[in-house]
Design a protein around this motif. Structure first.
Motif, mmCIF file in Angstrom:
data_model
loop_
_atom_site.group_PDB
_atom_site.id
_atom_site.type_symbol
_atom_site.label_atom_id
_atom_site.label_comp_id
_atom_site.label_asym_id
_atom_site.label_seq_id
_atom_site.Cartn_x
_atom_site.Cartn_y
_atom_site.Cartn_z
ATOM 1 N N UNK A 168 44.045 -15.524 32.353
ATOM 2 C CA UNK A 168 44.713 -16.277 33.214
ATOM 3 C C UNK A 168 43.325 -17.027 34.193
ATOM 4 N N UNK A 169 42.202 -16.053 34.468
ATOM 5 C CA UNK A 169 41.233 -16.509 35.243
ATOM 6 C C UNK A 169 40.439 -17.902 34.532
ATOM 7 N N UNK A 170 40.683 -18.035 33.327
ATOM 8 C CA UNK A 170 39.896 -19.125 32.464
ATOM 9 C C UNK A 170 40.804 -20.496 32.702
ATOM 10 N N UNK A 171 42.191 -20.332 32.827
ATOM 11 C CA UNK A 171 43.276 -21.240 33.003
ATOM 12 C C UNK A 171 42.585 -21.757 34.399
ATOM 13 N N UNK A 172 42.473 -20.897 35.398
ATOM 14 C CA UNK A 172 42.084 -21.584 36.740
ATOM 15 C C UNK A 172 40.893 -22.023 36.735
ATOM 16 N N UNK A 173 39.899 -21.790 35.833
ATOM 17 C CA UNK A 173 38.687 -22.580 35.915
ATOM 18 C C UNK A 173 38.843 -24.013 35.070
ATOM 19 N N UNK A 174 40.015 -24.167 34.591
ATOM 20 C CA UNK A 174 40.161 -25.587 33.877
ATOM 21 C C UNK A 174 40.038 -26.598 35.099
ATOM 22 N N UNK A 175 40.799 -26.573 36.256
ATOM 23 C CA UNK A 175 40.623 -27.453 37.214
ATOM 24 C C UNK A 175 39.344 -27.398 38.380
ATOM 25 N N UNK A 176 38.741 -26.158 38.205
ATOM 26 C CA UNK A 176 37.842 -25.672 39.186
ATOM 27 C C UNK A 176 36.703 -26.681 39.337
ATOM 28 N N UNK A 177 36.254 -27.207 38.129
ATOM 29 C CA UNK A 177 34.970 -28.013 37.947
ATOM 30 C C UNK A 177 35.205 -29.611 38.677
ATOM 31 N N UNK A 258 46.186 -31.724 44.594
ATOM 32 C CA UNK A 258 46.620 -32.207 43.435
ATOM 33 C C UNK A 258 46.080 -30.961 42.386
ATOM 34 N N UNK A 259 44.793 -30.698 42.194
ATOM 35 C CA UNK A 259 44.314 -29.659 41.639
ATOM 36 C C UNK A 259 44.812 -28.365 41.738
ATOM 37 N N UNK A 260 44.894 -27.970 43.026
ATOM 38 C CA UNK A 260 45.713 -26.623 43.186
ATOM 39 C C UNK A 260 47.226 -26.390 42.575
ATOM 40 N N UNK A 261 47.734 -27.440 42.799
ATOM 41 C CA UNK A 261 49.143 -27.567 42.468
ATOM 42 C C UNK A 261 49.181 -27.513 40.791
ATOM 43 N N UNK A 262 48.460 -28.232 40.170
ATOM 44 C CA UNK A 262 48.171 -28.392 38.591
ATOM 45 C C UNK A 262 48.050 -26.930 38.299
ATOM 46 N N UNK A 263 47.101 -26.407 38.864
ATOM 47 C CA UNK A 263 46.430 -24.952 38.430
ATOM 48 C C UNK A 263 47.701 -23.996 38.501
ATOM 49 N N UNK A 264 48.470 -23.843 39.729
ATOM 50 C CA UNK A 264 49.585 -23.004 39.948
ATOM 51 C C UNK A 264 50.372 -23.229 38.953
ATOM 52 N N UNK A 265 50.505 -24.902 38.319
ATOM 53 C CA UNK A 265 51.755 -24.819 37.649
ATOM 54 C C UNK A 265 51.273 -24.294 35.909
ATOM 55 N N UNK A 266 50.094 -24.564 35.761
ATOM 56 C CA UNK A 266 49.320 -24.188 34.532
ATOM 57 C C UNK A 266 49.372 -22.458 34.350
ATOM 58 N N UNK A 267 49.013 -21.932 35.505
ATOM 59 C CA UNK A 267 49.155 -20.456 35.421
ATOM 60 C C UNK A 267 50.439 -19.857 35.368
ATOM 61 N N UNK A 268 51.586 -20.461 36.090
ATOM 62 C CA UNK A 268 53.015 -19.893 36.213
ATOM 63 C C UNK A 268 53.521 -20.323 34.678
#
Length: 588
Positions: A168-177, A258-268
Motif C-alpha cells: 500500500x505504501x508503494x501505491x502511495x508513492x506512485x503519485x508522490x513524485x 487531484x494527486x491526493x484524491x487519486x492516491x486515496x482512490x488507488x489505495x481504497x
C-alpha cells in the motif's frame, strides 16, 4: 548577497538571522521538541484507529475499544495543546527577532552619512524598516518551523506506513513524485514572483510617500491628473506582480488536491480488493492508510504554501541585510571629548564635492576667533551651507583641515562635537509631538523649567503660552499647526536651550514675518554675545553687526572684512550684492 539565488533555503542568510535568535535559544529548541512531538502524535492517531478496528471491533472486544478510543482522545488533546504552544511561540520568536533586527537597522540608519540619504528613497527605507521586517517575522512564525513540522510529519507518517504495509505504501508513492516535481517547479516560479512583488511594493511605497509629502506642490502646479496616471501605472505593475503569484497558486493547488484524491482512490481500490478477496489487508490497515494519505499529501501542499511565506521573508531579509551591510558612516575614531569649547574655528585649504570631480568648495581658508560673529554671504550655490555641513561632520572633506580650538575635528568624538554646535536651519523640521519635546528633543537634562526660562529670555514665552496646552501643544507632523515664523522661533529656542559653544544660523530669518524676525533678532543678540556664531546671511541687520563678513562665489572666498570695509572696495563683490539686495531692504 544575491536576491535571485535559486535555492530552496539560503543557509548563509539563516546563519545571520540565527545570531539574533541566540538570546531566545531556549524557545527555539523548545519549538523543535514541539515539532517532534506533533509529528509523533499525528502518526499515532491513525495507528490507534487501526488497532481499535482490528483488535476491538473485529473481535467484538468493547473493553479494548474503549481503551483505544481513550488513547486517541488523549492524543488529540495533547496534539491540540502542543499545536497551541507551537503556533504561539513560533510567532513570539519571530516578533522578538524582528524587534531586535529592527533596532539594529534603525541604529545603523542613525549613523549613516547625509550622502546616503541624499541618494536614497525615503519610501524604500520605510519599506525596509517596516514591511520587510514583518516578512522576516513570518520566516519563523509561518514559514520555517511550519515547513520543518510538515517535513517531519511526512517522514514519520511514511515510515509508519512502510512498517504497516509495504505494498500500500508503494501505491502511495506512485503519485508522490508527480507532486514533488510540481512543488519544485512551483517554488522556483513563486520565488521570482515574490521578488518582483517586493520590488513593486517598495516602488509603490516610495511613490506614495513622496507624493503625500509634496502634495502642496502637486496641487499648486495642477499635477493631479498626471500623477493620477503615474499612480495607475505603478499600481498596475504592483497588481500584475501579485497576480503572478495567484496564477501559480491556481495551477499548483488543484494539482495537489487531484494527486491526493487519486492516491486515496488507488489505495481504497487495491486495499479493498485485498480485504474482500484475499484478506491480506485488514480493515483497520485500510482505514489507517486512508487517514495517513492526507497527512502525507496535505503537508506537502502546505510546504509549498508556506514556502511562499518563507521566500518572501528571505527576500525581505536579504534586502534588510543589504542596508545593514552598507558602510556609509562618518569615521568616529576620535577619542577627544569636546566640552566647553572656546569656539576658535579654522578652515585650512578645505576642498569638498558632493559629486566626484564637481568641487563645491575649492580650497577655502578662513579663521573665526572665539566669541566672534561672522556672516557668510553669497549667491545661491556658492557653498555657504556646505561650510556648516562640514563643520558638523555630516560629510567628509576631500582635502585640507578643519580645526576647532586648534584640534582637528576628526579627533573629537562625533557626539561631543555636535553637542557643542547648535544649528538653526531655514527649513525647520518639527516632529509630530509637543512643543516641549520638539525643543528638548527628549534630552533628559533639559527640564521644562529650563525651557520656560529660556523662552522668557528670548521673548517667545508669550507666544507659546497663548497656544492650547502651551508647551504641551502638539504641532502635528512637520509642525503644520504652526506658521513658518512660529516654527522658526521654536527652532531657535531649541538651539538656545542647549547652551552651545558655537551657534550657526543658516538663513534663519529668511522666511519669517517682521514680528518674528524682530523676536529672533533680539534673541540673536542675546545668544551670540560672547559666543562664536556663524550666520549665513539673508537680512541686512545681521550682516552689518557681524565682526567679519566672508563673501563667497562659486566655492571660493572672494572677499573678507567688516561691513564698512567691504563697502569701501570699488566694484567689490559685496558692495554690488549690497546695492542689489540689501539696499532695497534698507529703503523698504
Amino acid at each position: 548577497m544575491s536576491e535571485t539565488k535559486d535555492t530552496f533555503f539560503d543557509f548563509k542568510l539563516f546563519k545571520r538571522l540565527f545570531k539574533f535568535i541566540k538570546p531566545y535559544k531556549l524557545v527555539f529548541f523548545s519549538l523543535i521538541i514541539c515539532v517532534v512531538l506533533l509529528a509523533g502524535l499525528s502518526a499515532a492517531i491513525p495507528k490507534l484507529t487501526e488497532f481499535a478496528i482490528d483488535d476491538s471491533m473485529t473481535n467484538k472486544n468493547p473493553k479494548d475499544f474503549v481503551f483505544y478510543v481513550t488513547l486517541m482522545f488523549a492524543a488529540l488533546i495533547l496534539q491540540t495543546i502542543f499545536q497551541l504552544l507551537f503556533m504561539y511561540y513560533a510567532s513570539w520568536l519571530g516578533q522578538n527577532l524582528v524587534k531586535d533586527v529592527r533596532i539594529n537597522l534603525f541604529d545603523h540608519l542613525l549613523s549613516f552619512k547625509m550622502k546616503y540619504y541624499d541618494n536614497s528613497s525615503v519610501g524604500v527605507l520605510i519599506t525596509r524598516a517596516v514591511t520587510d521586517m514583518e516578512r522576516i517575522a513570518d520566516i519563523f512564525g509561518q514559514g520555517l518551523f511550519m515547513i520543518f513540522r510538515d517535513l517531519l510529519t511526512m517522514t514519520v507518517v511514511f515510515g509508519v506506513m512502510l512498517y504497516t504495509n509495504v505494498k500500500l505504501s508503494l501505491i502511495v508513492l506512485i503519485m508522490l513524485p508527480v507532486l514533488l516535481y510540481a512543488t519544485r517547479i512551483f517554488q522556483k516560479y513563486m520565488k521570482k514572483a515574490f521578488e518582483e512583488v517586493r520590488t513593486e511594493v517598495s516602488n509603490l511605497n516610495s511613490f506614495v510617500q513622496e507624493r503625500i509629502t509634496g502634495m502642496k506642490i502637486l496641487q499648486l502646479f495642477t499635477r493631479e491628473t498626471i500623477e493620477h496616471k503615474n499612480f495607475k501605472t505603478i499600481n498596475e505593475r504592483h497588481k500584475k506582480g501579485w497576480l503572478k503569484t495567484v496564477w501559480y497558486n491556481s495551477f499548483f493547488f488543484p494539482i495537489a488536491e487531484l494527486s491526493a484524491s487519486i492516491t486515496v482512490g488507488l489505495v481504497a481500490w487495491y486495499g479493498g480488493l485485498n480485504v474482500v478477496l484475499s484478506d491480506t489487508v485488514s480493515q483497520g490497515v485500510l482505514v489507517s492508510f486512508i487517514m495517513f494519505i492526507p497527512m502525507l499529501f496535505s503537508p506537502l501542499r502546505q510546504i509549498a504554501d508556506k514556502f511562499n511565506t518563507l521566500q518572501m521573508g528571505m527576500v525581505a531579509a536579504t534586502r534588510v541585510f543589504k542596508v545593514l551591510d552598507t558602510t556609509s558612516h562618518i569615521d568616529d575614531s576620535g577619542n577627544q571629548i569636546a566640552t566647553s569649547l572656546k569656539g576658535d574655528i579654522n578652515f585650512n585649504k578645505v576642498h569638498f564635492s558632493y559629486v566626484e570631480d564637481e568641487e563645491v568648495l575649492k580650497g577655502i581658508s578662513f579663521n573665526v576667533n572665539a566669541g566672534e560673529t561672522i556672516a557668510i554671504v553669497g549667491a545661491t550655490g556658492a557653498g555657504k551651507s556646505t561650510i556648516i555641513n562640514l563643520l558638523n561632520r555630516f560629510y567628509e572633506i576631500k582635502g585640507g583641515d578643519i580645526l576647532v580650538d586648534g584640534t582637528n575635528i576628526n579627533q573629537y568624538t562625533l557626539a561631543s562635537l555636535r553637542n557643542q554646535i547648535a544649528v538653526v536651519l531655514q527649513d525647520v523640521f518639527l516632529f509630530a509631538d509637543t512643543i516641549l519635546n520638539n525643543i528638548t528633543l527628549n534630552h533628559p537634562e533639559i527640564s521644562e523649567e529650563t525651557v520656560v526660562e529660556a523662552a522668557k529670555a528670548i521673548g517667545v514665552h508669550e507666544f507659546i503660552s497663548s497656544l492650547p496646552n502651551g508647551y504641551h501643544y502638539n504641532v502635528k507632523e512637520r509642525g503644520v499647526m504652526l506658521s513658518s515664523g512660529q516654527r522658526q522661533l521654536i527652532s531657535f529656542l531649541r538651539a538656545y536651550v542647549t547652551n552651545p559653544s558655537i551657534l550657526v544660523l543658516d538663513e534663519a530669518t529668511s522666511s519669517v514675518d517682521s514680528y518674528s524676525e524682530q523676536l529672533i533678532q533680539n534673541a540673536t543678540d542675546k545668544i551670540t554675545k560672547g559666543r562664536t556664531s556663524i550666520v549665513i546671511a539673508h537680512r541686512l541687520a545681521t550682516v552689518k553687526k557681524a565682526d567679519k563678513i566672508i563673501v563667497m562665489d562659486a566655492g571660493e572666498i572672494v572677499e573678507q572684512g567688516t561691513h564698512d570695509e567691504l563697502l569701501k572696495k570699488e566694484n567689490g563683490y559685496y558692495k554690488n550684492l549690497y546695492e542689489v539686495q540689501f539696499l532695497q531692504e534698507k529703503v523698504a
